[in-house]
Design an enzyme around this catalytic site. Sequence first.
Site, short mmCIF file in Angstrom:
data_model
loop_
_atom_site.label_atom_id
_atom_site.label_comp_id
_atom_site.label_asym_id
_atom_site.label_seq_id
_atom_site.Cartn_x
_atom_site.Cartn_y
_atom_site.Cartn_z
N ARG A 52 0.83 -1.20 0.00
CA ARG A 52 0.00 0.00 0.00
C ARG A 52 0.87 1.27 0.00
O ARG A 52 0.57 2.24 -0.68
CB ARG A 52 -0.96 -0.02 1.20
CG ARG A 52 -2.01 1.08 1.15
CD ARG A 52 -3.07 0.92 2.23
NE ARG A 52 -2.53 1.11 3.57
CZ ARG A 52 -3.25 0.99 4.70
NH1 ARG A 52 -4.53 0.65 4.63
NH2 ARG A 52 -2.70 1.18 5.87
N ARG A 105 9.40 18.52 -8.47
CA ARG A 105 10.65 18.29 -9.23
C ARG A 105 11.85 18.93 -8.55
O ARG A 105 12.99 18.59 -8.85
CB ARG A 105 10.50 18.86 -10.66
CG ARG A 105 9.52 18.08 -11.52
CD ARG A 105 9.34 18.74 -12.86
NE ARG A 105 8.87 20.12 -12.70
CZ ARG A 105 8.54 20.93 -13.70
NH1 ARG A 105 8.63 20.51 -14.95
NH2 ARG A 105 8.12 22.16 -13.47
N LYS A 151 -2.66 6.97 1.19
CA LYS A 151 -2.46 7.26 2.60
C LYS A 151 -1.41 8.36 2.67
O LYS A 151 -0.22 8.11 2.88
CB LYS A 151 -2.03 5.99 3.34
CG LYS A 151 -2.22 6.11 4.83
CD LYS A 151 -2.22 4.74 5.49
CE LYS A 151 -2.12 4.86 7.00
NZ LYS A 151 -3.21 5.60 7.62
N GLU A 184 -16.17 6.30 6.15
CA GLU A 184 -15.26 5.78 7.18
C GLU A 184 -15.22 6.70 8.39
O GLU A 184 -15.93 7.71 8.44
CB GLU A 184 -13.85 5.54 6.60
CG GLU A 184 -13.22 6.70 5.89
CD GLU A 184 -11.89 6.34 5.20
OE1 GLU A 184 -11.34 5.25 5.42
OE2 GLU A 184 -11.40 7.18 4.45
N1 PMP Z 1 -9.29 4.89 7.12
C1 PMP Z 1 -8.42 5.87 7.42
C2 PMP Z 1 -8.72 7.26 6.98
C3 PMP Z 1 -7.26 5.57 8.16
O1 PMP Z 1 -6.40 6.54 8.46
C4 PMP Z 1 -7.03 4.23 8.57
C5 PMP Z 1 -5.82 3.91 9.40
N2 PMP Z 1 -4.68 3.78 8.63
C6 PMP Z 1 -7.96 3.25 8.22
C7 PMP Z 1 -9.08 3.62 7.49
C8 PMP Z 1 -7.75 1.82 8.60
O2 PMP Z 1 -6.75 1.24 7.82
P1 PMP Z 1 -5.82 0.08 8.39
O3 PMP Z 1 -6.71 -1.03 8.81
O4 PMP Z 1 -4.95 -0.29 7.24
O5 PMP Z 1 -5.07 0.67 9.52
#
Ligand code: PMP
Length: 290
Positions: A52, A105, A151, A184
């Site tokens: 990732r 850059r 991320k 989320e």
């Molecule tokens: N959504 C967001 C916005 C996050 O920051 C995270 C934590 N990394 C997750 C979901 C959960 O992802 P993971 O299970 O890979 O930690």
Amino acid sequence: MPKMIYLDGAIVPEADAKISVLDHGVLYGDGVFEGIRGYNGRIFRLDEHLDRLYESARSISMDIPIEWAEMEKAVVDTVNANGLRDCYIRLVVTRGPGDLGLDPRKCPRPTVFVIADRITLFPAELYDKGLAVMSVSTRRTAPDALSPRVKSLNYLNNIMAKILANIAGMPEVIMLNPQGYVVEGTGDNIFIIRKGKLMTPPLYLGILEGITRNAVMEIARSMDIEVAEEAFALHDVYVADECFLTGTAAEVIPVVSADGRRIGSGEPGPITKKLIRAFRDLANSTGTPI
Ligand code: PMP
């Protein structure tokens, strides 16, 4: 013993782990990161986290200066240098130092660092009692603006939602996408259960593809629980039988109310409890040895 940090090829004491004020990670939040867990002397799903990370970097057109295997070694070495068996690992790759303009850059070499520390989870009693959450007006970034699948070091969108949670005295919130679908939490994925079926928002709505989310879906399928990646709205959360959040830091944590509506019985549900136990078993028994 001082905390030891991996920084650009060397493991150094925290006091010496310094990066430039001209690093675009600092100036613009330009970079990517991972949060990873070590359990019982093993790093959980390290391969998935590294995949990732490299995909996030590719998406923002950043070449990580070290190969995958070297990155894996940097993570394991940092954990070992701190003598940890249970830990939270923060792996960060910034765009690196450049000039004051935002042009990437001008940044010849990304900065890589790894921090391994202990983690503060939600208080233990919340895993038994469950969380009360609320929805917030801050919308999750639209995938056509900046994909939540990256991320990135720019977490202001989630921080704006967290500020609303803090004002309301809530431990976590539900974020919606610009179309009003549930997506989320500020740092977790969300699941609901209705009539025995487990549902979580699909990637295209604009979510991070959580490693814990994927592990929980696998576990549920192995238990013959029906699993669907399906769009749903707040209404579906309110009328769900069970709800929980997943994340590397949070693991699997029950949600027992949303916007003042009791979910199910108002206590962590039976399927959620089963998944929490199975996730803990998996996390404590699999992974890359430290
Ligand atoms: N959504 C967001 C916005 C996050 O920051 C995270 C934590 N990394 C997750 C979901 C959960 O992802 P993971 O299970 O890979 O930690």
